[in-house]
Design an enzyme around this catalytic site. Structure first.
Site, short mmCIF file in Angstrom:
data_model
loop_
_atom_site.label_atom_id
_atom_site.label_comp_id
_atom_site.label_asym_id
_atom_site.label_seq_id
_atom_site.Cartn_x
_atom_site.Cartn_y
_atom_site.Cartn_z
N PHE A 10 -16.30 16.51 3.85
CA PHE A 10 -15.72 15.65 2.82
C PHE A 10 -16.28 14.24 2.96
O PHE A 10 -16.44 13.72 4.06
CB PHE A 10 -14.20 15.60 2.97
CG PHE A 10 -13.53 14.60 2.06
CD1 PHE A 10 -13.21 14.92 0.76
CD2 PHE A 10 -13.24 13.32 2.51
CE1 PHE A 10 -12.62 13.99 -0.08
CE2 PHE A 10 -12.64 12.38 1.68
CZ PHE A 10 -12.33 12.72 0.38
N ASP A 23 0.86 -1.18 0.00
CA ASP A 23 0.00 0.00 0.00
C ASP A 23 0.90 1.23 0.00
O ASP A 23 1.89 1.28 0.72
CB ASP A 23 -0.89 -0.02 1.24
CG ASP A 23 -1.89 1.11 1.24
OD1 ASP A 23 -2.61 1.26 0.25
OD2 ASP A 23 -1.95 1.85 2.24
N GLU A 64 -5.20 15.38 5.18
CA GLU A 64 -4.91 16.27 4.06
C GLU A 64 -5.65 17.59 4.21
O GLU A 64 -5.10 18.67 3.97
CB GLU A 64 -5.29 15.60 2.73
CG GLU A 64 -4.43 14.41 2.35
CD GLU A 64 -4.91 13.11 3.00
OE1 GLU A 64 -5.84 13.17 3.82
OE2 GLU A 64 -4.34 12.05 2.67
N ASP A 85 -1.83 -0.86 6.25
CA ASP A 85 -2.07 -0.33 7.59
C ASP A 85 -3.51 0.12 7.81
O ASP A 85 -3.90 0.46 8.92
CB ASP A 85 -1.13 0.85 7.89
CG ASP A 85 -1.29 1.99 6.90
OD1 ASP A 85 -2.08 1.84 5.94
OD2 ASP A 85 -0.61 3.02 7.06
N ASP A 141 -13.27 19.31 6.46
CA ASP A 141 -12.58 18.11 5.99
C ASP A 141 -11.71 17.59 7.13
O ASP A 141 -10.67 18.17 7.46
CB ASP A 141 -11.71 18.47 4.77
CG ASP A 141 -11.04 17.25 4.15
OD1 ASP A 141 -11.14 16.16 4.75
OD2 ASP A 141 -10.40 17.40 3.09
N LYS A 182 -15.91 13.13 -3.04
CA LYS A 182 -14.50 13.46 -3.25
C LYS A 182 -14.23 14.96 -3.16
O LYS A 182 -13.31 15.47 -3.80
CB LYS A 182 -14.01 12.92 -4.59
CG LYS A 182 -14.00 11.40 -4.67
CD LYS A 182 -13.39 10.93 -5.97
CE LYS A 182 -13.36 9.40 -6.03
NZ LYS A 182 -12.76 8.91 -7.29
N ASP A 232 -7.29 -2.22 3.85
CA ASP A 232 -6.28 -3.21 3.49
C ASP A 232 -6.57 -4.58 4.11
O ASP A 232 -5.94 -5.58 3.74
CB ASP A 232 -4.89 -2.76 3.95
CG ASP A 232 -4.42 -1.49 3.25
OD1 ASP A 232 -4.71 -1.36 2.06
OD2 ASP A 232 -3.78 -0.65 3.90
N LYS A 284 -13.66 22.33 -2.68
CA LYS A 284 -12.29 21.86 -2.87
C LYS A 284 -12.32 20.34 -3.00
O LYS A 284 -12.99 19.67 -2.22
CB LYS A 284 -11.41 22.28 -1.69
CG LYS A 284 -10.00 21.72 -1.67
CD LYS A 284 -9.84 20.43 -0.84
CE LYS A 284 -10.46 20.48 0.51
NZ LYS A 284 -10.38 19.20 1.24
#
Length: 696
Positions: free
Chosen positions: A380, A310, A351, A526, A347, A385, A530, A403
């Site tokens: 978000f 990943d 990020e 992680d 958000d 997206k 996954d 955004k």
């Protein structure tokens, strides 16, 4: 893992305990788990009975006594090899127990807080952990962010960040909150947390034999049975030969001699070291701060030829960070940063937070400026997206600021009858080619500019992937990023292949395809997304910093959360297989060589002339002193070689990244030829010492 590493191969405490355990393991219920050594144990009992019988009948034999003693030593040395491997694990477990702290927990029940003992917590409970508190049990952060000291588990003194809503939410019982306040949802029942499972695993309490180990045990047991049948028939052949040569039948093979022959011919060396090799593989991984939940996983690591990684948190340092603002024509960087910050306030992803921080650091935006207008925040979501805010100005006009990904913003603008500037499209493509992640900011139907998010590839990982390639392992990076971004990062990291815009289903499908083509697949991850792939892979290595779901799905956990250590996992796996193969080769070669010591010794008197030398004495190429000294020397050597090989079984055969054919030839030369040569030298030296002692 400085608190748990065993720096020396042996220490006094482990040696003393292993010696005690060697006698405890004489229990037939325990001994029968190792068929080869169990057979030696039965032989030891029979020779002991023969010695005692001879003592009471007046036919005491010092030769038989020595055979009996050294057969018992053979069993004890085999038990010792296993006990010392287990002892090292128990020493590490004791160190872990000392690090475990029984503490009180502040449990949240509705709106009330109650103080309870950590063992009273159950799965699903929510506890409050403030700065200075010890986290009472395994869990996931459901609210807040804090720095946590995990040195009790990982041995690393530097604190780590644990936060809600991402792939760094898992916390481990016994670690300590250094700053801030978090709410933790308990994910394990009492006695079944991560530390408890680690202790059970390193102690070997839950160790099960691997398929290869079981197969080899069956092979060794089969060989032993064949030799047993061969030895049982020898007295009949010798009886015929004695009669034919006119010798008294009293010279026929005795039970102690037959047992000595059997023990020297069956593969006792590898039989005595087999368990120690398996246990030491888990031990060597633990010394590298990696927990393996099964020996099968370690063996599979030695055969892995495809590795899926990943990207985020594995190949890159972790969360992408906002680094630059690129305004569109006619838009100032200040206006772009202001809109980017407003659209990112809702958000909660790392990020999104980094965008807020970058705008604040560059232009010193404050909360009063942000909240002075009537705002409706749009959080978000993975589906949309994008995130944003709807602002109502003094004239009552609503401005929609968004955004998000370029595709999402393009749809947003087109739905508002706007257009996406070609210059901005080119900038998006340029940033993607550079390996950055571009996020576009728009207000109503107008593009304001682009935010650059940068993934930082971990230092030294390109060299690590080159090493994996030299081992014959193909690396595949998996990411949810677009193809351009993925290609740039893949080139920078040096992986062999990549999968872009991959969903959890895509990862799972890729693993199954590789397995269907005959490959053994390793997966490192992680996150919760996954977990299915980690569970499907032959080797699933979960980062300790990841989610609880990932840690439970994998069959290994990297306590340091450093994916570059995968090479060490592969090396340990290959080393385990090589060590087992090398010592098996050595053991069988030993048995071949011991024929030349025992067979001539027991057959030298057959068809002998007046000088006492028969035609079979020509086989005595070692020129041993006497039949008795030859047999005794072989038995002594057979016992001592086990104890002499214990360090090699625990440390492992030195691994070098070479092809399988090269490794096979190397092992055959070293351990095959060495296995034949060692008995000739060893038995001859022991025979000389025995005969020297007899003369004195």
């Amino acid at each position: 893992m400085s608190t748990r590493q065993i720096n020396s191969l042996f220490n006094q405490k482990i040696l003393i305990q292993a010696t005690k355990d060697s006698f405890i393991k004489l229990n037939p219920v325990i001994l029968i788990k190792n068929p080869v050594i169990f057979m030696v144990g039965i032989g030891s009992v029979l020779t002991t009975i023969a010695v005692i019988s001879g003592l009471f009948s007046g036919n005491f034999s010092g030769f038989n006594l020595n055979i009996s003693i050294w057969l018992w030593f053979t069993v004890l040395f085999a038990n010792f090899s296993e006990a010392i491997a287990e002892g090292r694990g128990k020493a590490q477990a004791d160190s872990l127990r000392k690090s475990r702290v029984q503490t009180m927990a502040c449990r949240l029940v509705g709106d009330k807080e109650e103080l309870v003992a950590a063992p009273e917590l159950r799965k699903g409970d929510v506890v409050i952990c403030d700065a200075g508190d010890v986290i009472p049990s395994d869990g996931e952060v459901v609210e807040g962010i804090a720095s946590v000291d995990e040195s009790a588990i990982t041995g690393e003194s530097a604190p780590v960040i644990r936060e809600s809503g991402g792939d760094r939410s898992a916390v481990t019982g016994g670690t300590k909150v250094i700053s801030d306040r978090i709410l933790v949802k308990i994910t394990s029942e009492p006695g079944d947390n991560f530390l408890d499972r680690m202790i059970a695993l390193v102690e070997g309490a839950k160790r099960q034999k691997t398929p290869n180990e079981i197969a080899l045990s069956i092979l060794l047991a089969g060989l032993s049975i064949i030799f047993l049948l061969a030895v049982v028939t020898l007295p009949a052949f010798f009886r015929y030969s004695l009669t034919a040569s006119g010798l008294p039948l009293s010279q026929n093979l005795t039970i102690p001699v037959l047992i000595a022959l059997l023990v020297c011919l069956i593969p006792t060396t590898i039989g005595g070291l087999l368990s120690a090799i398996g246990i030491s593989g888990m031990d060597r991984l633990l010394q590298r701060n990696i927990i393996a939940t099964s020996g099968k996983a370690i063996e599979a690591a030695g055969d892995v030829d495809v590795l899926l990684l990943d990207k985020t948190g594995t190949i890159t340092l972790g969360n992408r960070m906002a680094t630059n603002f690129f305004p569109a024509d006619g838009v100032s960087e200040v206006d772009l940063a202001h809109a980017a910050q407003l659209s990112s306030l809702s958000d909660e992803t790392p990020e999104g937070r980094s965008i807020v921080i970058l705008a604040k650091e560059k232009f010193d935006f404050r909360g009063k400026e942000i909240h002075q207008k009537n705002a409706v925040f749009i959080p978000f979501t993975a589906q949309s997206k994008m995130s944003g805010v709807d602002l109502t100005d003094d004239k009552g006009i609503v401005h929609h600021i968004r955004k998000g990904s370029s595709e999402a913003i393009r749809s947003f603008i087109l739905n508002g009858n706007g257009f996406f500037p070609k210059k901005m499209e080119e900038k998006v493509a340029e940033l993607a080619r550079m390996g950055a992640t571009p996020l576009v900011v728009a207000e109503d139907n107008k593009v304001l500019g682009i935010i650059q998010l940068k993934d930082i590839v971990k230092g030294g990982i390109k060299q690590r992937f080159a090493q994996l390639r030299s081992m014959g392992i193909r690396t595949v990076m998996i990411t949810g990023d677009n193809a351009l971004t993925a290609a740039a990062i893949a080139a920078e990291a040096g992986v062999d292949d990549f999968m872009a815009e991959a969903t959890p289903e895509d990862k799972l499908r890729r693993i199954r395809e590789e397995q269907a083509n005959g490959h053994l697949v390793g997966m490192i991850g992680d996150g919760t997304n996954d977990a299915p792939a980690l569970a499907q892979a032959d080797i699933g290595i979960a980062m300790n910093s990841g989610t609880q779901a990932a840690r439970e799905a994998g069959n290994m956990v990297d306590l340091d959360s450093n994916p570059t250590k995968l090479i060490e996992v592969v090396e340990v796996g290959k080393q385990l297989l090589m060590t087992r193969g090398a010592l098996t080769t050595f053991s069988i070669a030993n048995d071949v060589a011991k024929y030349f010591a025992i067979i001539p010794a027991i057959a030298v008197s057959l068809y002998a002339g007046k000088d006492g030398i028969g035609p079979l004495s020509a086989l005595n190429v070692m020129h041993l002193g006497s039949p008795e000294s030859a047999i005794l020397s072989a038995v002594i050597f057979n016992a001592l070689i086990i104890i002499l090989l214990v360090p090699l079984a625990l440390k492992g055969v030195a691994y070098k990244p070479v092809s399988a054919n090269t490794a096979l030839i190397r092992n055959l030369v070293i351990y095959g030829f060495g296995g034949i040569l060692a008995p000739f030298v060893g038995i001859k030296i022991i025979d000389m010492i025995i005969n020297l002692m007899i003369r004195k």
